[in-house]
Design an enzyme around this catalytic site. Structure first.
Site, PDB file in Angstrom:
ATOM      1  N   LYS A   1     -52.713 -31.751 -18.122  1.00 22.55           N
ATOM      2  CA  LYS A   1     -53.599 -30.304 -18.402  1.00 22.55           C
ATOM      3  C   LYS A   1     -54.698 -30.675 -18.498  1.00 22.55           C
ATOM      4  CE  LYS A   1     -50.729 -28.794 -22.251  1.00 22.55           C
ATOM      5  NZ  LYS A   1     -50.421 -27.989 -23.365  1.00 22.55           N
TER       6      LYS A   1
ATOM      7  N   ASP B   1     -52.717 -21.741 -24.305  1.00 25.62           N
ATOM      8  CA  ASP B   1     -52.011 -22.347 -25.340  1.00 25.62           C
ATOM      9  C   ASP B   1     -53.045 -22.209 -26.384  1.00 25.62           C
ATOM     10  OD1 ASP B   1     -49.586 -24.155 -24.716  1.00 25.62           O
ATOM     11  OD2 ASP B   1     -51.869 -25.716 -24.415  1.00 25.62           O
TER      12      ASP B   1
ATOM     13  N   ARG C   1     -55.866 -40.744 -34.671  1.00 32.06           N
ATOM     14  CA  ARG C   1     -55.204 -42.617 -35.026  1.00 32.06           C
ATOM     15  C   ARG C   1     -56.471 -43.678 -34.860  1.00 32.06           C
ATOM     16  NH1 ARG C   1     -49.776 -42.504 -32.403  1.00 32.06           N
ATOM     17  NH2 ARG C   1     -50.669 -40.697 -31.397  1.00 32.06           N
TER      18      ARG C   1
END
Length: 286
Positions: A67, A107, A155
């Protein structure tokens, strides 16, 4: 001669995009052969050279991990894609060797339409899980539906570059936090968008299961294979509304069909319904 279009990504064999696009083109009477091409970032430049040499191409759907890499392979970036630096669509303008490759991001519209269809208004507490390229579109979409601040749980808090860049460009407040210990904030949010790959949210789902909180908000899990995901099942058991990733895929594909065919107004409710039929989504209630 058929025109050509495809979804590019790695891996891509699971993609539902071909089914949706083919159904739309069949109803519209468009002779477009839409396929799936598995290609890595390393192989993308060579593939794009082949595409440039074939005048039949009219569009490319772009998924992970391409992307941002695809930006180097286009002539122009338009709309919110330029703001975010993230692309999921390449449309071809002109014909033959003179065709220009124009990049877009559908998107954002896909997420906006999916959560609005689920009833999301102006969320007071909005959460994004994950910090990759899709998180930038999620931040932009939440801004579009009225969120003034977004919490992003990742994370590694040092790897939320795309989300931070999107928030900075759009002027929306962003709070980046570690994914560990996110369960309480996630459970209490009005809308949650998980941009993690399949099964990557299982650990968070396990935390929610142990806490057994009520989850009255809306969860959009962009991963749709396998479905239902563990976090979707947990969310539903807590009383919340679950939006499958196929809903986002549907609405972003609708915009791609408009761009690839140039037939904006013709891509109407009937076309959307056959795209739903192709992947087992319920037809829309307008």
């Amino acid at each position: 001669m058929s025109r050509l279009a495809a979804v590019l990504g790695h891996p891509v064999s699971h993609s539902k995009s071909p089914a949706m696009h083919r159904a739309a083109y069949a109803l519209l009477g468009e002779d477009i052969d839409y396929s799936a091409i598995d290609v890595t970032e390393a192989g993308l430049p060579a593939l794009m050279q082949q595409v440039a040499a074939e005048p039949a191409w009219c569009g490319l759907s772009v998924t992970m991990p391409l992307k941002t890499a695809v930006i180097a392979e286009v002539h122009e970036v338009r709309g919110v894609a330029g703001v975010l630096g993230v692309v999921n669509t390449v449309a071809f303008e002109g014909t033959g060797s003179n065709a220009r490759r124009i990049a877009y991001n559908t998107d954002v519209e896909g997420i906006v339409s999916a959560v609005r269809y689920a009833g999301v208004g102006e969320p007071a507490q909005a959460v994004v899980i994950g910090g990759g390229a899709t998180s930038a579109a999620a931040v932009a979409a939440l801004s579009a539906v009225g969120a003034r601040a977004v919490q992003v749980f990742v994370r590694d808090t040092g790897r939320a570059t795309d989300a931070r860049a999107a928030a900075g460009a759009l002027g929306i407040s962003l709070d980046v936090r570690p994914l560990s210990g996110a369960a309480q904030a996630v459970a209490g949010a009005d809308v949650v968008i998980s941009t993690l790959p399949p099964r990557a949210a299982d650990g968070l789902a396990g935390e929610l299961e142990q806490l057994q909180p009520a989850t009255p908000g809306v969860l959009l899990d962009v991963a749709y294979d396998p479905w239902p995901s563990r976090i979707a099942g947990t969310w539903s058991a807590g009383g919340g509304t679950v939006v499958p990733g196929l809903e986002m895929l549907l609405y972003q594909a609708v915009e791609q069909v408009r761009l690839f065919t140039g037939r904006g107004e013709d891509v109407n409710a009937a076309v959307i319904d056959v795209m739903c039929d192709a992947v087992g989504l319920p037809r829309r209630a307008y």
